[in-house]
Scaffold this motif. Structure first.
Motif, mmCIF file in Angstrom:
data_model
loop_
_atom_site.group_PDB
_atom_site.id
_atom_site.type_symbol
_atom_site.label_atom_id
_atom_site.label_comp_id
_atom_site.label_asym_id
_atom_site.label_seq_id
_atom_site.Cartn_x
_atom_site.Cartn_y
_atom_site.Cartn_z
ATOM 1 N N GLY A 799 -12.078 -25.381 2.024
ATOM 2 C CA GLY A 799 -11.659 -25.486 3.313
ATOM 3 C C GLY A 799 -10.249 -25.019 3.285
ATOM 4 N N VAL A 800 -9.519 -25.278 4.338
ATOM 5 C CA VAL A 800 -7.924 -24.940 4.440
ATOM 6 C C VAL A 800 -7.339 -26.006 5.303
ATOM 7 C CG1 VAL A 800 -8.236 -22.376 4.384
ATOM 8 C CG2 VAL A 800 -8.348 -23.471 6.375
ATOM 9 N N PHE A 801 -5.925 -26.043 4.933
ATOM 10 C CA PHE A 801 -5.321 -27.182 5.450
ATOM 11 C C PHE A 801 -3.709 -26.337 5.758
ATOM 12 C CE2 PHE A 801 -4.315 -27.830 1.233
ATOM 13 C CZ PHE A 801 -2.995 -27.991 1.119
ATOM 14 N N ALA A 802 -3.031 -27.360 6.665
ATOM 15 C CA ALA A 802 -1.576 -26.691 6.990
ATOM 16 C C ALA A 802 -0.993 -28.044 7.567
ATOM 17 C CB ALA A 802 -1.503 -25.758 8.016
ATOM 18 N N VAL A 820 -9.496 -27.878 8.225
ATOM 19 C CA VAL A 820 -10.783 -27.486 8.457
ATOM 20 C C VAL A 820 -11.657 -27.466 6.839
ATOM 21 C CG1 VAL A 820 -12.299 -25.901 9.476
ATOM 22 C CG2 VAL A 820 -10.175 -26.076 10.406
ATOM 23 N N ARG A 821 -13.081 -27.922 7.043
ATOM 24 C CA ARG A 821 -13.768 -27.991 6.004
ATOM 25 C C ARG A 821 -15.259 -27.655 6.252
ATOM 26 N NH1 ARG A 821 -15.162 -33.684 5.307
ATOM 27 N NH2 ARG A 821 -15.344 -33.546 3.169
ATOM 28 N N PHE A 822 -16.074 -27.164 5.290
ATOM 29 C CA PHE A 822 -17.348 -26.807 5.473
ATOM 30 C C PHE A 822 -17.864 -26.936 3.978
ATOM 31 C CE2 PHE A 822 -14.825 -22.957 5.274
ATOM 32 C CZ PHE A 822 -15.452 -22.376 4.492
ATOM 33 N N GLY A 823 -19.395 -27.208 4.167
ATOM 34 C CA GLY A 823 -20.034 -27.114 2.882
ATOM 35 C C GLY A 823 -21.517 -27.461 3.076
ATOM 36 N N LYS A 824 -22.209 -27.837 1.992
ATOM 37 C CA LYS A 824 -23.492 -28.292 1.903
ATOM 38 C C LYS A 824 -23.787 -29.500 1.055
ATOM 39 C CE LYS A 824 -27.981 -26.339 0.402
ATOM 40 N NZ LYS A 824 -28.574 -25.199 -0.275
ATOM 41 N N THR A 825 -24.572 -30.390 1.636
ATOM 42 C CA THR A 825 -24.955 -31.464 0.808
ATOM 43 C C THR A 825 -26.356 -31.453 0.409
ATOM 44 O OG1 THR A 825 -26.135 -32.786 2.897
ATOM 45 C CG2 THR A 825 -23.494 -32.687 2.570
ATOM 46 N N ASP A 826 -26.657 -32.286 -0.808
ATOM 47 C CA ASP A 826 -28.021 -32.155 -1.331
ATOM 48 C C ASP A 826 -28.191 -33.943 -1.409
ATOM 49 O OD1 ASP A 826 -29.187 -29.640 -2.062
ATOM 50 O OD2 ASP A 826 -27.303 -29.643 -2.821
ATOM 51 N N ALA A 827 -29.308 -34.403 -0.913
ATOM 52 C CA ALA A 827 -29.622 -35.810 -0.929
ATOM 53 C C ALA A 827 -31.152 -36.197 -1.349
ATOM 54 C CB ALA A 827 -29.098 -36.405 0.171
ATOM 55 N N ASP A 828 -31.453 -37.412 -1.730
ATOM 56 C CA ASP A 828 -32.688 -37.709 -1.697
ATOM 57 C C ASP A 828 -32.969 -39.196 -1.684
ATOM 58 O OD1 ASP A 828 -32.977 -39.306 -4.225
ATOM 59 O OD2 ASP A 828 -32.315 -37.518 -5.022
ATOM 60 N N PHE A 829 -33.899 -39.773 -0.996
ATOM 61 C CA PHE A 829 -34.248 -41.050 -0.809
ATOM 62 C C PHE A 829 -35.628 -41.452 -1.273
ATOM 63 C CE2 PHE A 829 -36.382 -44.128 2.078
ATOM 64 C CZ PHE A 829 -35.386 -45.090 2.306
ATOM 65 N N PHE A 853 -13.311 -31.413 10.453
ATOM 66 C CA PHE A 853 -11.819 -30.940 10.542
ATOM 67 C C PHE A 853 -10.885 -32.271 10.877
ATOM 68 C CE2 PHE A 853 -13.261 -31.182 15.057
ATOM 69 C CZ PHE A 853 -12.284 -31.849 15.630
ATOM 70 N N HIS A 854 -9.826 -32.228 10.527
ATOM 71 C CA HIS A 854 -9.014 -33.523 10.928
ATOM 72 C C HIS A 854 -7.575 -33.005 11.467
ATOM 73 C CE1 HIS A 854 -5.985 -33.288 7.766
ATOM 74 N NE2 HIS A 854 -5.276 -34.367 8.424
ATOM 75 N N ALA A 855 -7.231 -33.557 12.595
ATOM 76 C CA ALA A 855 -5.724 -33.295 12.984
ATOM 77 C C ALA A 855 -4.973 -34.524 13.381
ATOM 78 C CB ALA A 855 -6.100 -32.449 14.415
ATOM 79 N N GLY A 856 -3.713 -34.493 13.203
ATOM 80 C CA GLY A 856 -2.921 -35.679 13.616
ATOM 81 C C GLY A 856 -1.352 -35.472 13.289
ATOM 82 N N GLY A 857 -0.733 -36.467 13.371
ATOM 83 C CA GLY A 857 0.730 -36.264 13.257
ATOM 84 C C GLY A 857 1.270 -37.703 12.773
ATOM 85 N N GLY A 858 2.616 -37.626 12.640
ATOM 86 C CA GLY A 858 3.291 -38.940 12.345
ATOM 87 C C GLY A 858 4.857 -38.763 12.528
ATOM 88 N N TYR A 859 5.414 -39.948 12.330
ATOM 89 C CA TYR A 859 6.956 -39.848 12.116
ATOM 90 C C TYR A 859 7.225 -40.310 11.126
ATOM 91 C CZ TYR A 859 11.559 -39.941 13.892
ATOM 92 O OH TYR A 859 13.009 -39.685 14.021
ATOM 93 N N ILE A 860 8.145 -39.949 10.296
ATOM 94 C CA ILE A 860 8.843 -40.444 9.232
ATOM 95 C C ILE A 860 10.185 -40.879 9.097
ATOM 96 C CG2 ILE A 860 9.656 -39.850 6.447
ATOM 97 C CD1 ILE A 860 7.169 -37.777 6.512
ATOM 98 N N TYR A 876 -7.146 -38.177 13.366
ATOM 99 C CA TYR A 876 -8.475 -38.051 13.985
ATOM 100 C C TYR A 876 -9.412 -37.300 12.621
ATOM 101 C CZ TYR A 876 -12.563 -36.542 16.694
ATOM 102 O OH TYR A 876 -13.900 -36.449 16.860
ATOM 103 N N PHE A 877 -10.546 -37.770 12.556
ATOM 104 C CA PHE A 877 -11.562 -37.091 11.554
ATOM 105 C C PHE A 877 -12.870 -36.872 12.289
ATOM 106 C CE2 PHE A 877 -8.150 -39.594 9.320
ATOM 107 C CZ PHE A 877 -7.783 -38.915 8.219
ATOM 108 N N HIS A 878 -13.413 -35.717 12.079
ATOM 109 C CA HIS A 878 -14.348 -35.265 12.910
ATOM 110 C C HIS A 878 -15.339 -34.504 11.386
ATOM 111 C CE1 HIS A 878 -17.043 -34.074 16.083
ATOM 112 N NE2 HIS A 878 -17.497 -33.175 15.456
ATOM 113 N N THR A 879 -16.680 -35.048 11.379
ATOM 114 C CA THR A 879 -17.507 -34.677 10.348
ATOM 115 C C THR A 879 -19.008 -34.600 11.200
ATOM 116 O OG1 THR A 879 -16.447 -35.574 8.407
ATOM 117 C CG2 THR A 879 -18.520 -34.728 8.202
#
Length: 993
Positions: A799-802, A820-829, A853-860, A876-879
């Motif tokens: 992904g990329v960030f700023a 923003v991020r993207f990819g592939k998962t592999d799993a078994d159960f 993606f995630h987006a947000g802000g703050g104050y230092i 805020y985080f979204h997957t």
């Protein structure tokens, strides 16, 4: 019902007397050998002495360390034995000799390549290479005690006898012989190789790879390891006793003995030639052994016998094959020994046993143990029994028998423990018998059999048989005299696609009040059912509990002949597995799914009754209202009072409720499908997507919490480029209505570019992310068993960030960031806990795409009073993880996509400890708004699972950097509590250039 006689292991039993005589004979030989060994040169004539000097190239006994190969033709020697390199003067070490005999040896002579009264015979080689030669004994190395140290160790090691051409051996062939007196013997790494036929008109009395022959003081204590005998293809030979290692002494002596007989072997190779052993074949033989007052008892382990051809036994009283054998033991351990029979013309008169103890001295309270011994038989004939591990008054555990061909005239047991009376009780635990292909068995089969004590956790698996087992089949069998404390619990019998002509018992106790509980009998596939075959979950000859926990499972059985059982009793649970089509067909034809002559659905010792279930398979869902005959019994069904009127079966992961109607004459049970709905256990299927999303979320947390702050540090007033990497290992538990435990490694690696803009510092970058871990899910339900699922997880993406800060780095300021991020998962159960499939591994695996993606802000807030700041933020985080479809139990499972929508708000306090070390401490509130996982099975909605809820998050760490170094290191830990409990340790690195 057939009662059981004592397991016959008696080839070695019947030949025990001959073994004793053989041992005494060998001992006498050894003593005589030692007595005459110093007189060989003295007894020779002057001519003979000249010959000796000429042949040795020097004075007798010549150079013992010289490699010699010469012809023996000393016809005028008047001595018992011809020795090459034998030393009786203690002046030199008798070792490293080679004696090739390629001419006649006088009648009555024996040949020994090297040895002596120094207590050592090492690395000597005897080669027999004469077409008409006769010998009494042929020995590679022979060592007696050192007169200067009579209680010292006597060693015969690394000696070899090779037969390339020879006519007759009247006494025996031995690789290495050690004769201690008052001390310890070692006979190891000795070897016999027979490449040529030896006169078969008279049998060789003994062929032993390594021998320890005690004088009776210590009962044959010592070490006999890595000795071997190989009889190759095309060889014809007749032998009385064939032992890889042989440790013996006077039969009346049973002294403290910590002997070790390990890794010895006997191999009869090839498919041509005639090899006849008139008595027994042992990978390792110990006449008697006893656990010392202090220390370990004798150990016989990893010894092997391999027979590709040959006859064992005289057809009357002798003829057994043992991987390892002890004649009489107290505290003996026989472990990991193996017998393999693979030739069609192998014929064993009596028994084949992986490892066994014949007698137990009943005056001591120390037991013998036979464990992890194995027998593999794919061809040939055994006249009596085949047993993995056998003890008399001890414990037989984890022994195994694998029969894939051949014929066994007697009985088969994975493990057998017991003696000839009730004073020799024994336990048979976790033993296993596997019978397949064309194997034929004339007696009974038992996973484990005990004389008096316990037979628990044993298993029999029979499949693909052409010919049925003649005798009864037992998971666990206790052939007790009284059986008051005996138990035959938790055993299994599984029969797949086989003929079945005798009774089957999950657990069996012959007499008394012993219990036979929690046993399981399973039939499946094509079953050629004989007339009147009885099925017992448990049997107790007295009043013991032989009902509770026992289960009969008839899984998709196709009866190729008779369809009616004799009697069925001793089962608390009866489960039939049929296809939906079979049930519908039974309805149309008016035939019963289970036909039996006598059926008992009760515990004879209580008012408890049995439960019947029907599990449906196939791709069709059985229609509501389908009614069919579940049971048809020739005689009235035995029940306790009013029988159960309903039962719940399964259709994969659906519950099927059946109404049961017992006819007036109680000879039939009618079943009607009353309801179909999802099994609550199926909620476990929804856990995998949540575990996967939870793991992928860890990657977004690392980007926001480590990667971006690390990259931002590369900005220092001018354009900065930084490579960064972050890795962490953590554990996380999330409450989902049950809970999921996820653990593993996550990481990011990337490149960032930072600069100062008119608004303030700005940084942007790209990264690759990865994760590798595992999870466990736990689901508990009221009234039914819990489900434990487990699996592996991994993801790979990028992904990329700023980030933009408004203001100068040393001033209080707001900031904004996003990724923003993207990819592939592999799993078994996988799980083994689904109702209707207990113990059966149910698994699925798939991969799915994710993005987020995630987006947000703050104050230092920068503090003037000390070198530090407070970072207040809300992010805020979204997957999103895609769903998938797969087939399970013939039905389609559809997993929905899962979306995680989280917000995290809180603050991080940064403070300088020194000019190069900074610390940080953070507290946050986190709430998951979504995180729901949904699934359907055969069109029915399954119970949901969710990540939704609130948690508190804390972090603590150190940042180490220096103005003079481009490297920055960040180390930290993070934990959470609430809906999500977690702990992780993280490490980040940044290099600016």
């Amino acid at each position: 019902m057939k009662h059981i006689s004592h397991v016959s292991t008696g080839d070695a039993q019947s030949s025990q007397g001959q073994r004793v005589l053989s041992g005494i004979f060998c001992l006498a030989f050894a003593v005589a050998l030692a007595a005459f060994s110093g007189e060989v040169a003295l007894a020779a004539s002057s001519d003979t002495t000249s010959d000796l000097i000429a042949n040795h190239g020097g004075g007798w006994p010549g150079n013992p360390n010289e490699e010699l190969s010469y012809t023996v033709g000393l016809n005028t020697i008047d001595a018992i034995v011809v020795f090459e390199g034998y030393n009786s003067s203690n002046a030199t070490i008798p070792q490293d000799h080679t004696l090739t005999v390629d001419t006649a040896v006088p009648a009555g002579y024996s040949v020994i390549a090297g040895g002596g009264e120094t207590g050592i015979a090492l690395n000597n080689n005897l080669i027999l290479n004469y077409a008409t030669g006769e010998l009494v004994f042929a020995i590679g190395g022979f060592a007696t005690y050192d007169p200067a140290n009579p209680t010292g160790t006597v060693r015969a090691e690394g000696n070899t006898v090779t037969v390339t051409d020879w006519a007759e051996v009247q006494g025996g062939i031995m690789g290495g012989v050690a004769v201690p007196t008052g001390g310890t013997g070692v006979a190891s790494y000795n070897r016999i190789v027979i490449n040529h036929s030896i006169n078969t008109s008279a049998a060789i009395p003994a062929v032993y790879g390594g021998v320890i022959m005690s004088d009776g003081v210590n009962g044959g204590s010592g070490t006999a390891s890595y000795n071997s005998i190989i009889i190759n293809n095309n060889v014809e030979v007749k032998i009385n006793f064939l032992d890889g290692a042989h440790v013996d002494g006077p039969a009346s002596v049973l002294g403290d003995d910590s002997s070790k007989l390990e890794y010895n072997s006997v191999e009869v190779r090839g498919d041509t030639g005639t090899v006849t052993v008139l008595s027994d074949v042992f990978g390792a033989y110990l006449a008697s052994g006893k656990k010392p007052t202090n220390g370990d008892g004798p150990i016989l382990q990893q010894n092997t016998v391999i027979l590709e051809r040959g006859t064992v036994g005289n057809g009357v009283s002798d003829g057994s094959v043992y991987g390892a054998y002890v004649g009489e033991g107290i505290g003996v351990t026989i472990k990991g020994n193996t017998v393999t029979i693979s030739g069609d013309d192998v014929d064993v008169t009596h028994s084949v046993i992986g490892g066994g103890v014949r007698y137990k001295n009943t005056n001591a309270g120390i037991v013998d143990v036979a464990e992890e011994n194995k027998v593999f038989m794919s061809a040939g004939t055994v006249g009596q029994d085949v047993v993995g591990g056998n003890v008399s008054g001890g414990t037989a555990k984890a022994n195994k028998v694998y029969l894939s061909g051949g014929e066994v005239g007697g009985n088969v047991a994975g493990g057998y423990a017991g003696g000839t009376s009730a004073s020799d009780p024994g336990s048979a635990v976790n033993n296993f018998v596997y019978v397949t292909e064309t194997a034929e068995i004339g007696g009974w089969v038992a996973g484990g059999r005990s004389r008096q004590d316990n037979a628990e956790g044993n298993e029999v698996l029979i499949e693909a048989l052409v010919t049925a087992v003649v005798g009864d089949i037992y998971g666990g069998n206790v052939n007790s005299d009284s059986g008051d404390t005996a138990s035959a619990n938790s055993n299994k019998v599984t029969i797949k696609g086989s003929a079945l002509s005798s009774a089957v018992y999950g657990g069996f106790v012959l007499n008394g009040t012993g219990t036979a509980k929690n046993n399981r009998v399973t039939l499946s596939g094509d079953i050629n059912l004989g007339a009147g075959v009885d099925m017992f979950g448990g049997y107790s000859g007295g009043s013991g509990d032989a009902f509770h926990g026992n289960e009969l499972a008839l899984n998709s059985v196709n009866y190729t002949g008779n369809k009616r059982f004799g009697g069925i009793q001793g089962f608390e649970n009866l489960t039939l597995e049929v296809t939906s089509a079979q049930a519908v067909a039974a309805q149309a034809a008016g035939t019963a799914l289970l036909q039996v002559t006598d059926l008992s659905l009760k515990d004879p010792n209580s008012t408890d009754g049995s439960t019947m279930r029907v599990n449906f398979t196939g791709t069709d869902v059985i229609p509501l209202g389908t009614d069919f005959i579940l049971v048809d019994s020739t005689n009235p069904i035995v029940t306790n009072g009013d029988p159960v009127k309903t039962t719940v079966g399964t259709l994969g992961l659906l519950d099927v409720t059946l109404g049961l109607d017992y006819t007036a004459n109680t000879r039939q049970v009618q079943a009607t499908v009353e309801n179909i709905g999802p099994n609550v256990q199926a909620k476990a299927l929804s856990e995998l997507p949540l575990a996967d999303v939870s793991f992928v979320n860890r990657g977004s947390d690392m980007i926001a919490g480590q990667a971006i702050p690390t990259a931002l540090a590369s900005v220092s007033g001018t354009v900065g480029v930084a490579a960064f990497a972050a890795v962490g290992y953590g554990w996380e538990r999330t409450e989902t209505g049950s809970h999921i435990d996820v653990k593993g490694v996550s990481g990011d690696i990337g490149l960032a570019v930072g600069t100062d803009t008119s608004a303030g510092p700005f940084v942007a970058g790209a990264f690759l992310e990865f994760g590798d871990g595992s999870f466990d899910s736990y689901n508990e339900f009221a009234g039914i068993s819990s489900v434990h699922g487990e699996g592996d997880l991994s993801y790979l993406g990028g992904g990329v960030f700023a980030r933009l800060d408004i203001g100068q780095p040393d001033a209080s300021r707001p900031y904004f960031e996003a990724s923003v991020r993207f990819g592939k998962t592999d799993a078994d159960f996988s799980t083994r806990d689904f109702r209707g499939h207990i113990g059966e591994k149910v698994s699925y695996d798939f991969d799915a795409k994710y993005w987020g993606f995630h987006a947000g802000g703050g104050y230092i807030i920068n503090f003037d009073s000390f070198d530090g700041s407070l970072d207040l933020s809300a992010k805020y985080f979204h997957t999103h993880r895609d769903g998938d479809d797969f087939i399970l139990f013939g039905q389609r499972v559809s997993l929905s996509s899962v979306t995680s929508s989280r917000v995290r708000a809180g603050g991080r306090l940064n403070a300088a400890i020194t000019s190069t070390i900074k610390s940080y401490f953070g507290l946050y509130f986190e709430h998951e708004f979504d995180g729901d996982s949904r699934a359907t099975y055969a069109g029915y909605a399954l119970p949901e699972a969710s990540l939704g809820g609130s948690s508190g998050v804390g972090e603590l760490g150190l940042i180490v950097s220096s103005p003079s170094s481009p490297l920055e290191v960040q180390m930290g830990v993070e934990g959470s509590a609430g809906r999500r409990d977690s702990f992780s340790a993280n490490l980040s690195l940044r290099v600016t250039f």
